[in-house]
Design an enzyme around this catalytic site. Structure first.
Site, PDB file in Angstrom:
ATOM      1  N   CYS A 164       7.334  -2.306   7.683  1.00 47.03           N
ATOM      2  CA  CYS A 164       6.114  -2.400   6.752  1.00 47.03           C
ATOM      3  C   CYS A 164       6.277  -2.697   5.222  1.00 47.03           C
ATOM      4  O   CYS A 164       5.380  -2.909   4.632  1.00 47.03           O
ATOM      5  CB  CYS A 164       5.286  -1.205   6.789  1.00 47.03           C
ATOM      6  N   HIS A 304       0.194   2.014  -0.509  1.00 49.42           N
ATOM      7  CA  HIS A 304       0.515   1.550   0.975  1.00 49.42           C
ATOM      8  C   HIS A 304      -0.317   2.157   1.877  1.00 49.42           C
ATOM      9  O   HIS A 304      -0.996   1.554   2.494  1.00 49.42           O
ATOM     10  CB  HIS A 304       1.979   2.277   1.187  1.00 49.42           C
ATOM     11  N   GLU A 315       2.935   9.603  -0.399  1.00 45.09           N
ATOM     12  CA  GLU A 315       2.539   8.627  -1.722  1.00 45.09           C
ATOM     13  C   GLU A 315       1.890   9.156  -2.767  1.00 45.09           C
ATOM     14  O   GLU A 315       2.115   8.929  -3.881  1.00 45.09           O
ATOM     15  CB  GLU A 315       1.843   7.443  -1.036  1.00 45.09           C
ATOM     16  N   LYS A 336      -5.747  -1.411   3.174  1.00 43.50           N
ATOM     17  CA  LYS A 336      -5.489  -1.340   4.914  1.00 43.50           C
ATOM     18  C   LYS A 336      -6.747  -0.452   5.239  1.00 43.50           C
ATOM     19  O   LYS A 336      -7.048  -0.400   6.536  1.00 43.50           O
ATOM     20  CB  LYS A 336      -4.382  -0.397   4.975  1.00 43.50           C
ATOM     21  N   HIS A 341      -3.266  -2.103   9.450  1.00 43.70           N
ATOM     22  CA  HIS A 341      -2.092  -2.105   8.871  1.00 43.70           C
ATOM     23  C   HIS A 341      -1.545  -3.537   9.400  1.00 43.70           C
ATOM     24  O   HIS A 341      -1.189  -3.592  10.722  1.00 43.70           O
ATOM     25  CB  HIS A 341      -1.178  -0.876   9.349  1.00 43.70           C
ATOM     26  N   PHE A 400       9.003   2.239   8.155  1.00 46.16           N
ATOM     27  CA  PHE A 400       9.682   2.847   9.120  1.00 46.16           C
ATOM     28  C   PHE A 400      11.507   2.437   8.866  1.00 46.16           C
ATOM     29  O   PHE A 400      11.569   1.354   8.452  1.00 46.16           O
ATOM     30  CB  PHE A 400       9.566   2.351  10.506  1.00 46.16           C
TER      31      PHE A 400
END
Length: 414
Positions: A164, A304, A315, A336, A341, A400
């Site tokens: 991502c 994010h 975060e 998002k 996402h 990831f």
């Protein structure tokens, strides 16, 4: 320091709009692009919602032949790239730009739907019925390769994959190529489309995605105490980066300057972020150092902000680490919350949101923010856009594998 890098073109195909203007209008209005899945029958699945691109006809954009020979993620990339090239008013004729223009366009997963469809064909109709085009269609580098072929570009052409963080890494690495004088123009971004029952089942079984099927528009709720996972989305974002000298020489309109890029690895877990937020914090600090800026110089953070139980407080913790006492004064919002996402496309689409924020002076909201979470204690610009005229915007992307990428943009004042 090297050459300065500016943004001169934008292109986006997203769940809330199939061009940049529609996308930005949707963000400012706080409109969700999440709804029931239409790509396949999801009635028997645990997850039945997604952020799909709507009313997209690849044949109308690419013609029948190319549409037939490309996976959906590549189709989305090609259309976004065409928008960006046209927006930048670039032409690749006999002026040498074909050789000094490169393409860095990534994807987290690539043509997985093409692969899975071909697998079904082999088992239902036999191996001889598998298309010879399957291999080039499923390649993760197909998006970058097709864009380079379309415009006859002989500069570097690469596909990055950092889950991502892909879109942001592609932009940051492309900017570094320009800084070092290896290219004058870079077409950068990401694309993704993994709308298939197998991929959604896998993420559902991980417990990573929202199962708020009865309220799809309220399912993506970053930083809210009642969040239950991210919402899968699809789309593409492409930016035209140029050296300042090249842009000025051809009289290009400049949207903003890319002044900072940071990247780091958590080296912690294949799917979970480091709990203390140190990897994300390092990425942000590296970007600040690269830009020569102090924490108080940043006006806005595009988070994010995935809407997962793990990401959002970590975060938040990372932002506190880097910005200290200044953190509560920052405006932070999550694209998002409206798009879902977009995986490998997320960082590129969110970079476009940052550029539009600087151009318009408007910060888009984080929608569906209803119940504060004590572990998420920043100003998330809840539910309503805000006019503040920010001069700098920082964009975070984490993936990831422990990948972290941060970009910093500054308003262009000529």
């Amino acid at each position: 320091m090297g050459k300065r890098v500016v943004i001169t073109g934008l292109g986006a195909v997203t769940p809330i709009g199939n061009d940049v203007d529609a996308f930005w209008q949707g963000l400012v209005e706080g409109r969700s692009g999440v709804g029931p899945i239409t790509a396949y029958d999801a009635s028997e699945q645990a997850v039945r919602i997604a952020g799909e691109v709507k009313d997209f006809d690849p044949t109308a954009h690419l013609g029948y032949k190319q549409a037939k020979r490309t996976d959906r993620f590549t189709q989305l990339v090609l259309v976004a790239a065409e928008q960006a090239v046209e927006d930048a008013r670039l032409s690749f004729g006999m002026n040498g730009d074909q050789r000094n223009t490169g393409v860095f366009i990534g994807t987290a997963i690539g043509g997985v739907c093409t692969l899975l469809d071909a697998y079904d064909t082999m088992h239902t109709r036999g191996p001889k019925r598998v298309s010879a085009l399957m291999a080039p269609m499923m390649m993760p580098n197909a998006g970058a390769g097709e864009v380079a072929i379309r415009y006859g570009l002989h500069g570097p052409s690469l596909s990055l994959a950092s889950a991502c963080a892909t879109g942001s890494n592609a932009i940051g690495e492309g900017a570094d190529y320009i800084r070092r004088g290896r290219a004058e123009v870079m077409i950068c971004g990401g694309g993704e489309s993994v709308m298939h029952p197998l991929t959604l089942a896998a993420f559902a079984n991980m417990g990573a995605v929202s199962q708020r099927n009865d309220e799809p528009e309220r399912a993506s709720r970053p930083f809210d105490a009642d969040r239950d996972g991210f919402v899968m989305g699809e789309g593409a974002g492409v930016l035209i980066l140029e050296s300042l000298e090249h842009a000025q020489k051809r009289g290009a309109r400049i949207y903003a300057e890319l002044v900072g890029y940071g990247a780091s690895s958590d080296a912690f877990h294949i799917t979970a972020p480091d709990e203390d937020g140190s990897g994300a914090a390092r990425s942000m600090q590296l970007a600040l150092d690269d830009a020569g800026l102090q924490p108080a110089d940043i006006d806005y953070i595009n988070a994010h902000g995935t809407s997962t139980p793990l990401n959002d407080p970590i975060e938040t913790r990372a932002i506190h680490k880097v910005f200290g006492e200044y953190a509560p004064k920052l405006a932070v919002s999550s694209t998002k919350s409206m798009t879902g996402h977009l995986m490998g496309a997320a960082g590129a689409v969110e970079a476009i949101a940052c550029v539009k924020t600087l151009v318009t002076g408007v910060i888009h909201p984080t929608i569906n923010y209803e119940t504060p979470d004590p572990a998420c204690d920043l100003d998330y610009v809840p539910n309503q856009a805000r006019k503040t005229h920010p001069r700098t915007a920082l964009s975070n992307s984490f993936g990831f594998g422990g990948h972290n990428a941060t970009l910093i943009f500054r308003i262009w004042e000529g």
